[in-house]
Design a protein around this motif. Structure first.
Motif, PDB file in Angstrom:
ATOM      1  N   GLY A  78      -4.762  10.669   0.616  1.00 17.72           N
ATOM      2  CA  GLY A  78      -4.939  11.815  -0.257  1.00 17.72           C
ATOM      3  C   GLY A  78      -3.988  12.896   0.228  1.00 17.72           C
ATOM      4  N   ALA A  79      -4.159  14.086  -0.248  1.00 19.81           N
ATOM      5  CA  ALA A  79      -3.247  15.184   0.095  1.00 19.81           C
ATOM      6  C   ALA A  79      -3.229  15.489   1.594  1.00 19.81           C
ATOM      7  CB  ALA A  79      -3.621  16.436  -0.694  1.00 19.81           C
ATOM      8  N   ASP A  80      -4.392  15.416   2.248  1.00 15.04           N
ATOM      9  CA  ASP A  80      -4.454  15.791   3.667  1.00 15.04           C
ATOM     10  C   ASP A  80      -5.189  14.763   4.520  1.00 15.04           C
ATOM     11  OD1 ASP A  80      -7.039  16.237   2.818  1.00 15.04           O
ATOM     12  OD2 ASP A  80      -7.210  18.214   3.726  1.00 15.04           O
ATOM     13  N   PHE A  81      -5.277  13.515   4.041  1.00 14.17           N
ATOM     14  CA  PHE A  81      -5.959  12.497   4.836  1.00 14.17           C
ATOM     15  C   PHE A  81      -5.338  11.133   4.587  1.00 14.17           C
ATOM     16  CE2 PHE A  81      -8.097  12.096   0.793  1.00 14.17           C
ATOM     17  CZ  PHE A  81      -8.291  10.731   0.676  1.00 14.17           C
ATOM     18  N   VAL A  82      -5.572  10.236   5.549  1.00 14.84           N
ATOM     19  CA  VAL A  82      -5.253   8.821   5.398  1.00 14.84           C
ATOM     20  C   VAL A  82      -6.445   8.039   5.927  1.00 14.84           C
ATOM     21  CG1 VAL A  82      -3.720   6.916   6.068  1.00 14.84           C
ATOM     22  CG2 VAL A  82      -2.761   9.197   5.664  1.00 14.84           C
ATOM     23  N   THR A  83      -6.906   7.095   5.139  1.00 12.95           N
ATOM     24  CA  THR A  83      -7.959   6.176   5.543  1.00 12.95           C
ATOM     25  C   THR A  83      -7.304   4.821   5.754  1.00 12.95           C
ATOM     26  OG1 THR A  83      -9.598   7.369   4.241  1.00 12.95           O
ATOM     27  CG2 THR A  83     -10.141   5.097   4.853  1.00 12.95           C
ATOM     28  N   VAL A  84      -7.616   4.201   6.894  1.00 12.38           N
ATOM     29  CA  VAL A  84      -7.014   2.913   7.231  1.00 12.38           C
ATOM     30  C   VAL A  84      -8.127   1.889   7.432  1.00 12.38           C
ATOM     31  CG1 VAL A  84      -5.480   1.680   8.803  1.00 12.38           C
ATOM     32  CG2 VAL A  84      -5.123   4.137   8.382  1.00 12.38           C
ATOM     33  N   LEU A  85      -7.985   0.760   6.761  1.00 13.80           N
ATOM     34  CA  LEU A  85      -8.911  -0.353   6.923  1.00 13.80           C
ATOM     35  C   LEU A  85      -8.205  -1.387   7.777  1.00 13.80           C
ATOM     36  CD1 LEU A  85     -10.013  -0.739   3.197  1.00 13.80           C
ATOM     37  CD2 LEU A  85     -11.048   0.692   4.961  1.00 13.80           C
ATOM     38  N   GLY A  86      -8.894  -1.882   8.798  1.00 13.85           N
ATOM     39  CA  GLY A  86      -8.235  -2.814   9.695  1.00 13.85           C
ATOM     40  C   GLY A  86      -9.166  -3.856  10.271  1.00 13.85           C
ATOM     41  N   HIS A  87      -8.583  -4.672  11.108  1.00  9.71           N
ATOM     42  CA  HIS A  87      -9.306  -5.773  11.728  1.00  9.71           C
ATOM     43  C   HIS A  87      -8.864  -5.911  13.182  1.00  9.71           C
ATOM     44  CE1 HIS A  87     -10.077 -10.087  12.660  1.00  9.71           C
ATOM     45  NE2 HIS A  87     -11.210  -9.791  12.073  1.00  9.71           N
TER      46      HIS A  87
END
Length: 151
Positions: A78-87
């Motif tokens: 988004g404008a001021d965030f990053v969400t990361v999905l991982g393993h």
């Protein structure tokens, strides 16, 4: 100038290289660093503040985890965030237990710096691997729990 996803990907690349100084340089001096693991059970769990808090998180992880695989997979921004999905697949050093699980990392970014990092993993699996068995049989002495809350 890098967008936020490229910025976060560069931090994972630094982690893979063992270049923690690059990660710390990308953090706001007052960063909130939070792992959803209970610090009374898992040494790298709980809430930390500032660069020293982030350093203590990585010290605890290095002392207790040996990674076989660490894979950030999906990046949502988004404008001021990053969400990361991982393993991750890892061995817990104290017990030899193995963790094979999914995680989510949330990065809040302001003025080109990470101001908040939140780590959400499968705490049930981590605690079982850390203690080497059924977590329902785990007891932690009050003095040890109190000591672990002190970061």
């Amino acid at each position: 100038m890098m967008n936020n996803v490229e910025f976060v990907k560069s931090l994972y690349a630094a982690f893979t290289r063992g270049d923690l100084d690059t990660i710390f340089a990308a953090c706001d001096p007052n960063i909130e660093w939070i792992s959803n693991s209970d610090p009374a059970l898992i040494p790298w769990g709980g809430e930390r503040k500032g660069i020293d808090g982030a350093r203590s998180f990585f010290r605890e992880v290095a002392a207790h985890i040996e990674y076989e695989s660490f894979q950030p997979r999906d990046f949502l921004a988004g404008a001021d965030f990053v969400t990361v999905l991982g393993h991750t697949i890892a061995r817990v050093k104290p017990s030899g237990g193995r963790v094979d699980g999914e995680w989510v990392h949330l990065f809040k970014i302001e003025n080109g710096k990470v101001v908040s990092f939140r780590d959400y993993g499968d705490t049930h699996a981590v605690v079982q691997a850390y203690f080497g068995g059924d977590i329902h049989a785990v007891t932690v002495a009050p003095s040890e729990a109190t000591a672990r809350f002190q970061h």
